[in-house]
Each structure stands twice: as structure tokens, then as C-alpha cells.
Design an enzyme around this catalytic site. Sequence first.
Site, PDB file in Angstrom:
ATOM      1  N   LYS A   1     -44.917-117.013 -30.027  1.00 35.84           N
ATOM      2  CA  LYS A   1     -43.967-116.452 -28.992  1.00 35.84           C
ATOM      3  C   LYS A   1     -42.633-117.177 -29.186  1.00 35.84           C
ATOM      4  CE  LYS A   1     -47.391-115.865 -25.331  1.00 35.84           C
ATOM      5  NZ  LYS A   1     -47.818-116.073 -23.728  1.00 35.84           N
TER       6      LYS A   1
ATOM      7  N   TYR B   1     -47.257-105.979 -22.177  1.00 40.68           N
ATOM      8  CA  TYR B   1     -47.827-106.651 -21.103  1.00 40.68           C
ATOM      9  C   TYR B   1     -47.750-105.722 -19.734  1.00 40.68           C
ATOM     10  CZ  TYR B   1     -47.150-111.581 -23.248  1.00 40.68           C
ATOM     11  OH  TYR B   1     -47.265-112.496 -23.667  1.00 40.68           O
TER      12      TYR B   1
ATOM     13  N   PHE C   1     -44.155-112.591 -11.937  1.00 35.87           N
ATOM     14  CA  PHE C   1     -43.421-113.282 -12.939  1.00 35.87           C
ATOM     15  C   PHE C   1     -43.080-112.132 -14.261  1.00 35.87           C
ATOM     16  CE2 PHE C   1     -48.103-114.079 -13.602  1.00 35.87           C
ATOM     17  CZ  PHE C   1     -48.444-113.214 -14.668  1.00 35.87           C
TER      18      PHE C   1
ATOM     19  N   ARG D   1     -58.931-117.226 -29.322  1.00 35.20           N
ATOM     20  CA  ARG D   1     -58.649-117.430 -27.802  1.00 35.20           C
ATOM     21  C   ARG D   1     -59.260-118.977 -27.871  1.00 35.20           C
ATOM     22  NH1 ARG D   1     -56.325-114.103 -23.965  1.00 35.20           N
ATOM     23  NH2 ARG D   1     -57.454-115.048 -22.306  1.00 35.20           N
TER      24      ARG D   1
ATOM     25  N   THR E   1     -54.940-120.395 -20.401  1.00 33.95           N
ATOM     26  CA  THR E   1     -53.420-119.999 -20.167  1.00 33.95           C
ATOM     27  C   THR E   1     -52.484-121.046 -20.003  1.00 33.95           C
ATOM     28  OG1 THR E   1     -54.431-117.767 -19.559  1.00 33.95           O
ATOM     29  CG2 THR E   1     -52.087-118.183 -18.937  1.00 33.95           C
TER      30      THR E   1
ATOM     31  N   ARG F   1     -52.330-124.598 -27.092  1.00 34.59           N
ATOM     32  CA  ARG F   1     -51.738-124.873 -26.000  1.00 34.59           C
ATOM     33  C   ARG F   1     -51.709-126.270 -25.343  1.00 34.59           C
ATOM     34  NH1 ARG F   1     -53.462-119.021 -23.458  1.00 34.59           N
ATOM     35  NH2 ARG F   1     -51.795-117.646 -24.233  1.00 34.59           N
TER      36      ARG F   1
ATOM     37  N   ASN G   1     -46.241-120.772 -23.426  1.00 36.01           N
ATOM     38  CA  ASN G   1     -47.262-121.335 -23.861  1.00 36.01           C
ATOM     39  C   ASN G   1     -47.877-121.120 -25.264  1.00 36.01           C
ATOM     40  OD1 ASN G   1     -47.955-118.826 -23.337  1.00 36.01           O
ATOM     41  ND2 ASN G   1     -49.652-119.135 -22.056  1.00 36.01           N
TER      42      ASN G   1
ATOM     43  N   HIS H   1     -49.971-115.870 -28.029  1.00 37.67           N
ATOM     44  CA  HIS H   1     -50.663-114.692 -27.599  1.00 37.67           C
ATOM     45  C   HIS H   1     -51.871-114.612 -28.360  1.00 37.67           C
ATOM     46  CE1 HIS H   1     -51.626-110.986 -25.552  1.00 37.67           C
ATOM     47  NE2 HIS H   1     -51.812-110.609 -27.000  1.00 37.67           N
TER      48      HIS H   1
ATOM     49  N   GLU I   1     -53.118-103.297 -28.891  1.00 48.63           N
ATOM     50  CA  GLU I   1     -51.840-104.113 -29.244  1.00 48.63           C
ATOM     51  C   GLU I   1     -51.493-103.994 -30.620  1.00 48.63           C
ATOM     52  OE1 GLU I   1     -52.819-108.005 -27.715  1.00 48.63           O
ATOM     53  OE2 GLU I   1     -52.805-107.355 -25.736  1.00 48.63           O
TER      54      GLU I   1
HETATM   55  P1  IDP Z   1     -53.060-115.205 -21.702  1.00 43.42           P
HETATM   56  O1  IDP Z   1     -52.130-115.153 -22.569  1.00 43.42           O
HETATM   57  O2  IDP Z   1     -53.955-116.565 -21.623  1.00 43.42           O
HETATM   58  O3  IDP Z   1     -54.046-114.102 -21.846  1.00 43.42           O
HETATM   59  P2  IDP Z   1     -52.641-113.756 -19.155  1.00 43.42           P
HETATM   60  O4  IDP Z   1     -53.182-114.215 -17.917  1.00 43.42           O
HETATM   61  O5  IDP Z   1     -52.889-112.514 -19.658  1.00 43.42           O
HETATM   62  O6  IDP Z   1     -52.628-114.939 -20.123  1.00 43.42           O
HETATM   63  O7  IDP Z   1     -50.705-113.957 -18.727  1.00 43.42           O
HETATM   64  C1  IDP Z   1     -50.055-113.455 -20.105  1.00 43.42           C
HETATM   65  C2  IDP Z   1     -48.901-114.180 -20.199  1.00 43.42           C
HETATM   66  O8  IDP Z   1     -48.164-114.387 -19.129  1.00 43.42           O
HETATM   67  C3  IDP Z   1     -49.195-115.807 -20.248  1.00 43.42           C
HETATM   68  O9  IDP Z   1     -49.622-116.199 -21.564  1.00 43.42           O
HETATM   69  C4  IDP Z   1     -47.978-116.551 -19.871  1.00 43.42           C
HETATM   70  O10 IDP Z   1     -46.956-116.505 -21.208  1.00 43.42           O
HETATM   71  C5  IDP Z   1     -47.499-115.730 -18.698  1.00 43.42           C
HETATM   72  N1  IDP Z   1     -47.777-116.060 -17.421  1.00 43.42           N
HETATM   73  C6  IDP Z   1     -49.157-116.099 -17.160  1.00 43.42           C
HETATM   74  N2  IDP Z   1     -49.258-116.535 -15.647  1.00 43.42           N
HETATM   75  C7  IDP Z   1     -47.967-116.921 -15.384  1.00 43.42           C
HETATM   76  C8  IDP Z   1     -47.384-117.580 -14.418  1.00 43.42           C
HETATM   77  O11 IDP Z   1     -47.974-117.933 -13.161  1.00 43.42           O
HETATM   78  N3  IDP Z   1     -46.085-117.418 -14.447  1.00 43.42           N
HETATM   79  C9  IDP Z   1     -45.130-117.370 -15.530  1.00 43.42           C
HETATM   80  N4  IDP Z   1     -45.673-116.723 -16.484  1.00 43.42           N
HETATM   81  C10 IDP Z   1     -46.982-116.437 -16.569  1.00 43.42           C
END
Ligand code: IDP
Length: 134
Positions: A9, A49, A57, A85, A91, A102, A112, A115, A126
Site C-alpha cells: 500500500k 474494496y 471508514f 496472509r 489486520t 504488519r 497496515n 493487502h 482482484e
Molecule cells: P484485511 O486487509 O486484513 O483483509 P479487511 O477487514 O478486509 O482486512 O479490511 C481491509 C482494509 O481496510 C484493511 O487492510 C485496512 O487498511 C482497512 N481497515 C480495516 N478496518 C479498518 C478500520 O476500522 N478503520 C480504518 N481502516 C480499516
Amino acid sequence: MERTLVLIKPDGVRRGIIGEVVSRIERKGLKIVAMELRTLDAETAKTHYEEHAERPFFGSLVEFITGGPLVAMVVEGDRSVEAFRALAGATDPVTAAPGTIRGDFALEVQQNIVHGSDSTYSAEREIKLFFPDL
Ligand code: IDP
């Protein structure tokens, strides 16, 4: 052979850890079969997304992911979705295990670093979005 979409990212690119992430992927034994540095437009980011469209968010996530260049990769290997993963970690980087990308490099849930597709089904969707010619 299973494929997954990996993104470094914009925060990872900004911090100069492209090489670090690539190195961890290669050390694991996974193979990078496509790689591109690009800046996403809002439409592509929203499609990528789309499962989070109703989350509070979502707007800031789209702004963040389009806010600078990122590295998109197709990574191939046995159970590559799960394998990447595991390398990425949870996450939320605060609770991500040390030793994961991470866990080692981030502190904030949105920024983080990486992805990785969450299933083979998401991976194919994707990969089509980022690399339509592959
Ligand atoms: P993942 O990337 O570990 O699969 P997901 O729940 O699919 O996690 O969320 C996608 C992305 O959205 C996360 O990697 C992070 O960048 C962002 N994200 C997830 N939860 C939050 C939040 O509570 N606040 C802000 N950004 C979030």
C-alpha cells in the site's frame, strides 16, 4: 498453482520497504509472476474494496489507497492466499504477531502496509481488476 493479489500500500512505498516485503515473499518460496508500481484511481479503489462500501471508514480507505503509488503483484505458490496472509499478519498491526509484516512495521489499522486477497475467489476477482491481461 494458486494465485493471490498482493498490494504494498502507499504507506509501505512511502516508507521505502518495497524490498523488505518482496524479500519476505521470495524467502517464503512464493513466486512473483507480475508486478507493477501504479497510483490507483478512485473507481478502481472502490471496486477493489467494494465489500467495505457500507463501512464508516470506506471514504478514508479509498483516499488512503489512492493517495500515492502502490505496488501491485500477483504471487503464485501452493496455498498462496493463506501463505501470504500468514506473512502479512492480523489486520490490526497492534495485535499482529511480531515477525509478520504488519506486526513488524505498522501501528495503525488503516495504514497496515500490505493487502493480500482473503480467498481464491477474491484473488481471481482482484487479479482481473489489477492485471486484466494476465
Ligand atoms: P484485511 O486487509 O486484513 O483483509 P479487511 O477487514 O478486509 O482486512 O479490511 C481491509 C482494509 O481496510 C484493511 O487492510 C485496512 O487498511 C482497512 N481497515 C480495516 N478496518 C479498518 C478500520 O476500522 N478503520 C480504518 N481502516 C480499516
